[in-house]
Design an enzyme around this catalytic site. Structure first.
Site, PDB file in Angstrom:
ATOM      1  N   TYR A  36     -13.845 -16.465  12.034  1.00  0.00           N
ATOM      2  CA  TYR A  36     -12.830 -17.239  12.759  1.00  0.00           C
ATOM      3  C   TYR A  36     -11.523 -17.245  11.960  1.00  0.00           C
ATOM      4  O   TYR A  36     -11.496 -17.590  10.788  1.00  0.00           O
ATOM      5  CB  TYR A  36     -13.346 -18.661  12.984  1.00  0.00           C
ATOM      6  CG  TYR A  36     -12.346 -19.572  13.619  1.00  0.00           C
ATOM      7  CD1 TYR A  36     -11.962 -19.398  14.942  1.00  0.00           C
ATOM      8  CD2 TYR A  36     -11.772 -20.613  12.895  1.00  0.00           C
ATOM      9  CE1 TYR A  36     -11.034 -20.237  15.524  1.00  0.00           C
ATOM     10  CE2 TYR A  36     -10.848 -21.460  13.477  1.00  0.00           C
ATOM     11  CZ  TYR A  36     -10.483 -21.257  14.785  1.00  0.00           C
ATOM     12  OH  TYR A  36      -9.550 -22.088  15.356  1.00  0.00           O
TER      13      TYR A  36
ATOM     14  N   ARG B 210     -14.578 -45.639   9.241  1.00  0.00           N
ATOM     15  CA  ARG B 210     -14.231 -44.355   8.614  1.00  0.00           C
ATOM     16  C   ARG B 210     -15.510 -43.626   8.215  1.00  0.00           C
ATOM     17  O   ARG B 210     -15.527 -42.405   8.078  1.00  0.00           O
ATOM     18  CB  ARG B 210     -13.311 -44.559   7.404  1.00  0.00           C
ATOM     19  CG  ARG B 210     -13.066 -43.287   6.620  1.00  0.00           C
ATOM     20  CD  ARG B 210     -11.714 -43.183   5.920  1.00  0.00           C
ATOM     21  NE  ARG B 210     -11.268 -44.370   5.240  1.00  0.00           N
ATOM     22  CZ  ARG B 210     -11.804 -44.869   4.124  1.00  0.00           C
ATOM     23  NH1 ARG B 210     -12.822 -44.276   3.541  1.00  0.00           N
ATOM     24  NH2 ARG B 210     -11.323 -45.964   3.592  1.00  0.00           N
TER      25      ARG B 210
ATOM     26  N   LYS C 226     -15.996 -26.365  21.374  1.00  0.00           N
ATOM     27  CA  LYS C 226     -16.299 -25.244  22.249  1.00  0.00           C
ATOM     28  C   LYS C 226     -17.469 -25.609  23.165  1.00  0.00           C
ATOM     29  O   LYS C 226     -17.333 -26.487  23.984  1.00  0.00           O
ATOM     30  CB  LYS C 226     -16.559 -23.995  21.394  1.00  0.00           C
ATOM     31  CG  LYS C 226     -15.513 -23.795  20.269  1.00  0.00           C
ATOM     32  CD  LYS C 226     -14.131 -23.493  20.772  1.00  0.00           C
ATOM     33  CE  LYS C 226     -13.049 -23.532  19.697  1.00  0.00           C
ATOM     34  NZ  LYS C 226     -13.277 -22.714  18.522  1.00  0.00           N
TER      35      LYS C 226
ATOM     36  N   ASP D 148     -22.071 -20.569  10.808  1.00  0.00           N
ATOM     37  CA  ASP D 148     -21.220 -21.040  11.905  1.00  0.00           C
ATOM     38  C   ASP D 148     -21.842 -20.492  13.185  1.00  0.00           C
ATOM     39  O   ASP D 148     -21.773 -19.297  13.466  1.00  0.00           O
ATOM     40  CB  ASP D 148     -19.788 -20.523  11.714  1.00  0.00           C
ATOM     41  CG  ASP D 148     -18.849 -20.959  12.853  1.00  0.00           C
ATOM     42  OD1 ASP D 148     -19.336 -21.347  13.934  1.00  0.00           O
ATOM     43  OD2 ASP D 148     -17.619 -20.892  12.655  1.00  0.00           O
TER      44      ASP D 148
HETATM   45  C1  LIG Z   1     -12.852 -22.714  17.192  1.00  0.00           C
HETATM   46  C2  LIG Z   1     -13.729 -22.238  16.101  1.00  0.00           C
HETATM   47  C3  LIG Z   1     -13.721 -22.874  14.843  1.00  0.00           C
HETATM   48  C4  LIG Z   1     -12.779 -24.011  14.521  1.00  0.00           C
HETATM   49  O1  LIG Z   1     -13.063 -25.141  15.277  1.00  0.00           O
HETATM   50  P1  LIG Z   1     -11.958 -26.228  15.711  1.00  0.00           P
HETATM   51  O2  LIG Z   1     -12.749 -27.202  16.487  1.00  0.00           O
HETATM   52  O3  LIG Z   1     -10.915 -25.501  16.510  1.00  0.00           O
HETATM   53  O4  LIG Z   1     -11.372 -26.793  14.460  1.00  0.00           O
HETATM   54  C5  LIG Z   1     -14.607 -22.418  13.881  1.00  0.00           C
HETATM   55  N1  LIG Z   1     -15.440 -21.384  14.114  1.00  0.00           N
HETATM   56  C6  LIG Z   1     -15.464 -20.747  15.309  1.00  0.00           C
HETATM   57  C7  LIG Z   1     -16.409 -19.605  15.504  1.00  0.00           C
HETATM   58  C8  LIG Z   1     -14.605 -21.150  16.335  1.00  0.00           C
HETATM   59  O5  LIG Z   1     -14.631 -20.494  17.506  1.00  0.00           O
END
Ligand SMILES: *Cc1c(COP(=O)(O)O)cnc(C)c1O
Length: 380
Positions: A105, A53, A203, A178
């Site tokens: 997002y 974990r 992504k 982010d």
């Molecule tokens: C997809 C995305 C997220 C969230 O990520 P997940 O892996 O789907 O939980 C956060 N920020 C951006 C810019 C995203 O494109």
């Protein structure tokens, strides 16, 4: 790790930082499904790892590679981008004031205005493209965190990481970015002054639309970082070992994928910029785009594989165009090898600030001529 210190990032990625399997000399590291680790006769942990974990070699490898690519001090991988982003906010304390972007997002925005606010964080949304607004909104001694997303989903607006880091630090706050759209191929926020970098590794980092994952990289292993690690180890928002292994495998091709996707996105943006059935192309690489100058300063080697097109005829025009696409796939998400298109306003619902004529494109690795031709026939 026997790679020379001077290696370029693409080399570090292609060789997964040199991780192999010392016990077999296999050039690909193994998957470790074990949930627990043995202690010696002296009751000490033999490898320093206690329980999966918290610890697993399959987490440590993509973490080490991301730390290297982001020029940070440490990284934690999470079970999703959302669990990575929320871990940063859960590491704050009730009553802390945070500044977040207006364009962000969608699912994270819902969490911030819903859960985070109910649990006592004071969340304020500001226009992060305007440093003066941010400067005016920051409260010395109360603002603990400024959160940026650049380029932002789905309008691609760009924020100035360096300027925001200065504002945050003057107020005694941290800056978190982010950087999902930019990837470490194009931007390294820590080198521009950010304290934390988050990715939806679902992504571009994994890149094959087959793993949900996230990461947070820190500039310093300080107390706040300890709290983020604790959120993960206590809540158990870790990846399965196989998913972590897939993530590392995906990252080996990160640099070639993203370079090709950015080149194709630029080509598509230029092609449709002056199209009669297009109201606007939103892409940081276009000199006409409002955030272009900041993007050109803080993004190197390209502007990413994401763009949005505002199609003539409002929501009906946009929906009818994407209905005619034959190569692009209509699906949510981004950053994979297949090109995806999405009408964000339909997904986000009536509260959505996204323009109804906006179609978001995630450029894959197909022949760009096929992608352009398909969009042409759909929009015409
Ligand atoms: C997809 C995305 C997220 C969230 O990520 P997940 O892996 O789907 O939980 C956060 N920020 C951006 C810019 C995203 O494109």
């Amino acid at each position: 790790m026997s790679l020379p210190d001077s290696i370029r990032p693409a080399t570090a990625a292609a060789q997964a930082l040199g991780f192999t399997d010392p016990s077999t000399a296999a050039i690909v590291p193994p998957i470790h499904p074990a949930t627990t680790y043995e202690r010696g006769a002296d009751n000490k942990l033999l490898s320093g790892r206690l329980y999966s974990r918290a610890d697993n070699p399959n987490y440590e490898q993509p973490e080490a590679l991301l730390t290297h690519l982001e020029a940070g001090a440490a990284t934690a991988v999470f079970s999703s981008g959302m669990s990575a982003a929320t871990a940063v906010f859960l590491a704050l304390r009730p009553g802390d004031h945070v500044l977040v972007p207006q364009v962000i997002y969608w699912a994270f925005r819902s969490w911030l205005v819903g859960w985070a606010t109910e649990w006592g964080l004071r969340v304020e949304a500001v226009d992060m493209t305007d440093p003066a607004r941010v400067e005016a909104s920051v409260r010395r001694g109360e603002t603990r965190l400024i959160w940026l997303e650049t380029p932002a989903n789905p309008t691609l607006v760009v924020s100035d990481i360096e300027a925001m880091a200065q504002i945050a630090h003057r107020a005694g706050a941290l800056l978190a970015v982010d950087s999902t759209f930019a990837t470490p191929v194009h931007t390294q926020p820590i080198l521009l002054g950010a304290d934390l970098v988050m990715h939806s590794a679902t992504k571009y980092l994994n890149g094959h639309s087959d793993v949900i994952a996230g990461s947070v990289t820190t500039r310093e292993e300080d107390d706040f970082w300890g709290r983020i690690r604790t959120v993960r180890s206590q809540a158990g928002t870790v990846l399965g070992p196989f998913e972590a292994w897939l993530l590392l495998r995906g990252m080996r091709t990160l640099f070639v994928r993203v370079a090709a996707q950015s080149r194709a996105a630029m080509r598509i943006a230029e092609h449709f910029e002056r199209h009669s059935k297009v109201e606007a192309v939103l892409y940081p690489g276009l000199p006409s785009f409002p955030g272009h100058r900041v993007a050109a300063r803080q993004m190197h080697g390209g502007f990413g594989g994401m763009l949005s097109i505002r199609v003539a005829g409002g929501a009906p025009g946009a929906l009818s165009a994407i209905g005619k696409l034959r190569v692009w796939k209509r699906a949510t998400s981004l950053g994979g090898v297949e090109s995806l298109v999405e009408h964000r306003a339909s997904v986000e619902g009536p509260q959505s600030p996204t323009p109804p004529d906006l179609v978001r494109l995630s450029v894959g690795l197909e022949d760009v001529d096929d992608l352009v031709r398909d969009l042409e026939q759909a929009i015409a």
